[in-house]
Design a protein around this motif. Structure first.
Motif, short mmCIF file in Angstrom:
data_model
loop_
_atom_site.label_atom_id
_atom_site.label_comp_id
_atom_site.label_asym_id
_atom_site.label_seq_id
_atom_site.Cartn_x
_atom_site.Cartn_y
_atom_site.Cartn_z
N ILE A 1 34.78 29.62 74.76
CA ILE A 1 35.13 28.78 73.62
C ILE A 1 35.63 27.42 74.11
O ILE A 1 35.27 26.38 73.54
N ALA A 2 36.43 27.41 75.17
CA ALA A 2 36.93 26.14 75.71
C ALA A 2 35.78 25.28 76.24
O ALA A 2 35.74 24.07 75.99
N ILE A 3 34.86 25.90 76.96
CA ILE A 3 33.72 25.15 77.50
C ILE A 3 32.85 24.58 76.39
O ILE A 3 32.54 23.39 76.38
N PHE A 4 32.46 25.42 75.44
CA PHE A 4 31.61 24.94 74.35
C PHE A 4 32.34 23.96 73.44
O PHE A 4 31.73 23.05 72.89
N GLY A 5 33.65 24.14 73.31
CA GLY A 5 34.42 23.17 72.54
C GLY A 5 34.43 21.81 73.18
O GLY A 5 34.32 20.78 72.52
N ARG A 6 34.55 21.78 74.50
CA ARG A 6 34.54 20.50 75.21
C ARG A 6 33.16 19.87 75.17
O ARG A 6 33.02 18.66 75.01
N ILE A 7 32.11 20.67 75.30
CA ILE A 7 30.74 20.13 75.25
C ILE A 7 30.47 19.54 73.87
O ILE A 7 29.85 18.49 73.75
N GLY A 8 30.94 20.20 72.84
CA GLY A 8 30.68 19.73 71.48
C GLY A 8 31.65 18.68 70.99
O GLY A 8 31.49 18.16 69.88
N ALA A 9 32.64 18.33 71.79
CA ALA A 9 33.64 17.35 71.36
C ALA A 9 33.02 15.97 71.22
O ALA A 9 32.12 15.60 71.96
#
Length: 68
Positions: free
Chosen positions: A55-63
């Motif tokens: 979730i942290a990785i995909f959240g950062r990618i989608g930020a």
């Protein structure tokens, strides 16, 4: 204790939740022979840790905004 961690990273909380779940399952008639509560709690904790990392990785990618 000087530092705090999120509740979902606590092994004590997960062991307690697994104990409650197995007790409820036993009361409802689910067969529980051969289940190791400690191993199940550890597995759940590892799964939660992996999911939170994703979730942290995909959240950062989608930020849309930069950090800092």
């Amino acid at each position: 204790m000087a530092s705090a961690k999120p509740w979902y990273l606590s092994r004590t909380i997960w062991a307690s939740l697994v104990t409650i779940a197995t007790a409820i399952a036993g009361l409802t008639g689910v067969p529980l022979e051969g289940i190791d509560n400690a191993a199940l709690a550890e597995t759940l904790l590892q799964a939660i840790t992996a999911v939170s990392g994703l979730i942290a990785i995909f959240g950062r990618i989608g930020a849309r905004d930069r950090i800092g």
